[in-house]
Design a protein around this motif. Structure first.
Motif, PDB file in Angstrom:
ATOM      1  N   GLU A   1      -5.108  -2.821   5.046  1.00 19.48           N
ATOM      2  CA  GLU A   1      -4.372  -4.034   5.392  1.00 19.48           C
ATOM      3  C   GLU A   1      -3.182  -3.733   6.301  1.00 19.48           C
ATOM      4  OE1 GLU A   1      -5.174  -7.383   2.030  1.00 19.48           O
ATOM      5  OE2 GLU A   1      -3.215  -6.404   2.008  1.00 19.48           O
TER       6      GLU A   1
ATOM      7  N   ARG B   1       0.448  -5.256   6.906  1.00 22.02           N
ATOM      8  CA  ARG B   1       1.367  -6.132   6.175  1.00 22.02           C
ATOM      9  C   ARG B   1       2.767  -6.066   6.768  1.00 22.02           C
ATOM     10  NH1 ARG B   1      -0.968  -3.748   0.895  1.00 22.02           N
ATOM     11  NH2 ARG B   1       1.021  -2.683   0.709  1.00 22.02           N
TER      12      ARG B   1
ATOM     13  N   GLU C   1      -0.758  -9.948   5.557  1.00 20.33           N
ATOM     14  CA  GLU C   1       0.286 -10.490   4.681  1.00 20.33           C
ATOM     15  C   GLU C   1       1.610 -10.506   5.428  1.00 20.33           C
ATOM     16  OE1 GLU C   1       0.274  -9.562   0.504  1.00 20.33           O
ATOM     17  OE2 GLU C   1       2.422  -9.098   0.553  1.00 20.33           O
TER      18      GLU C   1
ATOM     19  N   ARG D   1      -0.152 -15.389   2.923  1.00 23.48           N
ATOM     20  CA  ARG D   1      -1.410 -14.734   3.258  1.00 23.48           C
ATOM     21  C   ARG D   1      -2.384 -15.766   3.808  1.00 23.48           C
ATOM     22  NH1 ARG D   1      -2.250  -9.499   1.158  1.00 23.48           N
ATOM     23  NH2 ARG D   1      -4.488  -9.784   1.430  1.00 23.48           N
TER      24      ARG D   1
END
Length: 214
Positions: A3, A5, A156, A200
């Motif tokens: 991910e 973020r 995110e 998100r």
């Protein structure tokens, strides 16, 4: 997939993530230091949890050139080595977006700055390789975060809304079009200093509710 973020991105009530007129004396722009007092002051347990989330499990960082320093245009030399001294707080590979090539810069404590000239997706691919299964943290500045949001590459976004008004500088949510369409708040956690908001993208057809992402 690893991910990407954004953690602990401080913004003012009027939406600015940095003040105007960045210089070596004002690396965050005029008034920008007010956005980060919550990090360097007396943090509450709520604040501590979010600060820790920006470190734990993170294996690489991406940042824009403006976050690395105030030098513009071609690098005149290698004398500028970042804002953080000889032992930066990252302790992993950091990928700096720039239009001007420069050799990688190895620092104390395990931090190496790599200067990426072939775009945001190339930087993300290299950061994911370096992170080795851990998350990649997307640092500032605001223009860099907006680029990745517009490209749909961010998993995110955590913003810390600080109760100050800057009145100018660089805004986070400008020129995004529909980049945040379908995003949802998965956590809202106020502390005495700031309001923490985690956002998100809702996955199409997943049936996920906001609480499922906590």
């Amino acid at each position: 997939m690893t991910e990407l973020r954004v953690h602990n991105l401080s913004v003012s009530l009027d939406g600015y993530g940095a003040g105007p007129d960045q210089t070596t004396e004002n690396p965050l722009g005029v008034g920008g230091e007010l956005l980060h007092e919550w990090i360097f002051g007396d943090r509450t347990p709520v604040d501590e949890r979010f600060v820790a989330a920006g470190v734990d499990g993170v294996g690489a960082t991406i940042m824009g050139r403006n976050m690395f320093g105030p030098v513009r245009g071609p690098w005149p030399d290698a004398s500028w080595r970042g804002w953080w001294g000889e032992d930066p707080p990252f302790h992993h590979d950091v990928f700096v977006l720039t239009h001007h090539p420069r050799p990688s810069l190895e620092m104390a404590g395990g931090t190496t700055f790599h200067f990426v000239t072939d775009g945001i997706e190339a930087a993300l691919a290299r950061a994911r390789d370096a992170a080795a299964g851990r998350a990649v943290r997307l640092g500032g500045g605001m223009a860099t975060v907006r680029q990745y949001l517009r490209a749909g590459l961010v998993d995110e976004l955590h913003v810390a809304v600080v109760p100050v008004l800057l009145g100018g500088g660089e805004r986070l949510f400008d020129d995004l079009g529909d980049a945040l369409s379908g995003w949802t708040c998965v956590e809202y956690a106020p502390s005495p200093s700031v309001a923490h908001v985690r956002l998100r993208p809702r996955q199409p057809g997943s049936g996920a509710t906001p609480d499922a992402a906590l």
